[in-house]
Scaffold this motif. Structure first.
Motif, short mmCIF file in Angstrom:
data_model
loop_
_atom_site.label_atom_id
_atom_site.label_comp_id
_atom_site.label_asym_id
_atom_site.label_seq_id
_atom_site.Cartn_x
_atom_site.Cartn_y
_atom_site.Cartn_z
N GLY A 330 39.50 33.59 3.29
CA GLY A 330 38.20 33.13 3.77
C GLY A 330 37.20 34.28 3.69
O GLY A 330 37.58 35.44 3.52
N SER A 331 35.93 33.94 3.82
CA SER A 331 34.94 35.00 3.85
C SER A 331 34.85 35.60 5.26
O SER A 331 34.54 36.76 5.44
CB SER A 331 33.58 34.44 3.42
OG SER A 331 32.61 35.44 3.43
N PHE A 332 35.16 34.76 6.26
CA PHE A 332 35.09 35.16 7.67
C PHE A 332 33.74 35.77 8.03
O PHE A 332 33.64 36.87 8.55
CB PHE A 332 36.28 36.06 8.06
CG PHE A 332 37.54 35.27 8.14
CD1 PHE A 332 37.77 34.42 9.22
CD2 PHE A 332 38.47 35.30 7.12
CE1 PHE A 332 38.90 33.62 9.27
CE2 PHE A 332 39.60 34.50 7.16
CZ PHE A 332 39.83 33.67 8.23
N TYR A 333 32.72 34.96 7.76
CA TYR A 333 31.37 35.24 8.25
C TYR A 333 31.40 35.15 9.78
O TYR A 333 30.82 35.98 10.48
CB TYR A 333 30.44 34.22 7.63
CG TYR A 333 29.03 34.19 8.15
CD1 TYR A 333 28.25 35.34 8.19
CD2 TYR A 333 28.45 32.98 8.55
CE1 TYR A 333 26.95 35.28 8.65
CE2 TYR A 333 27.14 32.93 8.99
CZ TYR A 333 26.40 34.08 9.05
OH TYR A 333 25.11 34.02 9.49
N LEU A 334 32.09 34.13 10.26
CA LEU A 334 32.35 34.00 11.70
C LEU A 334 33.84 33.79 11.88
O LEU A 334 34.48 33.17 11.04
CB LEU A 334 31.64 32.78 12.30
CG LEU A 334 30.15 32.58 12.05
CD1 LEU A 334 29.70 31.28 12.71
CD2 LEU A 334 29.35 33.74 12.61
#
Ligand SMILES: Cc1ncc(COP(=O)(O)O)c(C=O)c1O
Length: 450
Positions: A330-334
């Motif tokens: 995932g990018s894991f922005y949040l």
């Protein structure tokens, strides 16, 4: 309620990927985690995490500064000044890194999405189905073309579009689906692509939060007909304001270039209606300056997210975002979780957040209410162009069928860590986040009685 019946499904999905690899690794057991259990800091106890910040965001280092200085001194500040300036170079590198054939850089994610809507010839009378749980830029891109954004409900555990509700909302005017990869993790793209194929619709991926995340062997933004990114300051790759479109269809991507360049094509002719949405060279310089460590930072976020998820396993009432089958990273922005107060002796979400902040770990709610509850719907229902282009029956149904109960629930239940900077921290940082959550859980009765 069956507390962890969803756990297996939640992380079965990441079985082959780095998320699961780290999650299954050498992670401290919960028993060790609760060594910090004691009096809640909000009640005068010792905080789990004291006086510590997170890695700063947005990211910069000497390489970023050097690129900005180099571009400034070059006096090439606009992409049309040079075919080998920073914007064309960034476009080439971003396409390559994502495994896409073409890229067009824009001044924002909203601009990227609007360019795609225009390039696909979507306009007044047409409908595009998207999520109510997203940045306003998603619907702004549809409204800017005077098309109708139709909002479908969510899967309550993943915070992503529910494909069944998407399909239910298709009408004879629907032209495209704009799925959003919320928090930077893949939405249920497989199901959405199947619907789009069956119903003859285009797919514009809103991967504005989803940089580099991998789903079923491809990176987000390369799976639909077109994919869009935002490089606004808070994103996991950022340049202040910026955006990009990826696509493999040469003719369509050429049209995107023309639209974003005030309708003027690469052949130098003004061919279509188009705004001026070009990325500038200094923005691209900031992005190119980040290139050396971009994959390392992406992988570090994924390792830390997997560690945190593993540490939270079995914590009743805290369910990390559900990931779909085929999610490798995932990018894991949040880093988002569902908070269920019934497992915290009824303590409200705001009490939980205050207790967490006192422990030195600031979590927050995210979107306060879905876009289906914002005033823009009533605004457009009164606009002459909408009244001209859509039948009274359609506008009546549109107005009445706007409920998205799962989205409403998500707005009330979600708690999250802004992750672009924090997930670049150490494993100990992640342990402290988990320890604080467990500590609040262990003290739930005391919390509920405050
Ligand atoms: C899911 C999503 N879509 C669209 C946008 C719009 O991007 P920008 O702010 O770069 O215009 C954002 C930005 O936050 C976003 O998170």
């Amino acid at each position: 309620m069956h507390e962890r019946s969803t756990t297996r499904r939640r992380f079965l999905t990441a079985a082959a990927g780095s998320l699961a690899a780290a999650a299954g690794g050498n992670v401290r057991a919960r028993g060790a985690a609760v060594k910090t259990a004691g009096k809640l800091a909000i009640l005068g106890g010792t905080p789990v995490r004291k006086g510590k910040g997170w890695p700063g965001w947005p990211y910069w280092d000497d390489s970023v500064v050097d690129e900005i200085v180099k571009t400034t001194k070059s006096r090439v500040w606009c992409r049309i000044q040079s075919a080998s300036g920073t914007v064309p170079t960034f476009e080439k590198k971003w396409a390559e890194l994502n495994g896409s054939r073409f890229c067009v850089a824009t001044g924002s994610g909203t601009q990227a999405l609007h360019t795609c809507v225009e390039a696909l010839g979507i306009g007044p009378g047409d409908e595009v189905i998207t999520s109510p749980y997203t940045d306003p830029g998603t619907i702004a891109s549809i409204l800017s073309s005077r098309a109708l954004p139709v909002l479908a409900d969510l899967d309550r555990e993943s915070y992503q579009l529910d494909p069944a509700d998407v399909e239910r909302r298709i009408t004879e005017n629907t032209r495209a689906i704009m799925p959003v990869d919320m928090m930077g993790q893949p939405c249920n793209l497989q199901a959405i692509l199947q619907i789009a194929k069956r119903r003859g619709l285009k797919v514009i991926e809103d991967a504005c939060q989803g940089h580099l995340a991998e789903y079923q062997g491809k990176r987000l933004g390369t799976i639909g007909d077109l994919g869009c990114f935002s490089f606004q300051s808070s994103k996991t790759i950022a340049c202040g304001e910026g955006g990009a479109i990826l696509g493999d269809d040469e003719e369509l991507m050429d049209r995107c270039y023309t639209v974003h360049n005030h309708g003027t094509s690469r052949r130098g002719r003004t061919e279509v209606i188009g705004p001026k949405y070009r990325m500038n060279e200094l923005e691209a310089a900031i992005l190119l300056g980040q290139w050396p460590g971009v994959m390392e930072r992406f992988e570090r976020r994924n390792r830390n997210a997997a560690h945190l998820t593993a540490r939270l396993k079995g914590c009743p009432g805290i369910a990390p975002q559900k990931l779909y089958e085929g999610t490798k990273s995932g990018s894991f922005y949040l880093y988002a979780m569902t908070y269920r107060k019934e497992h915290f002796s009824g303590a409200s979400r705001s009490a939980f957040l205050k207790a967490m902040a006192a422990e030195g770990v600031s979590l927050s709610p995210y979107i306060a209410q879905g876009l289906h509850k914002e005033p823009w719907i009533d605004h457009i229902l009164g606009q002459p162009v909408y009244r001209k282009m859509y039948s009274p029956e359609r506008l009546k149904a549109y107005s009445e069928d706007r409920a998205c109960p799962n989205c409403d629930a998500v707005c009330q239940e979600l708690v999250m860590l802004w992750a672009s900077g924090p997930l670049l921290g150490t494993e100990k940082d992640m342990d402290e986040v988990a320890d604080a959550i467990w500590k609040v859980y262990e003290n739930r009765d005391a919390l509920a009685s405050i």
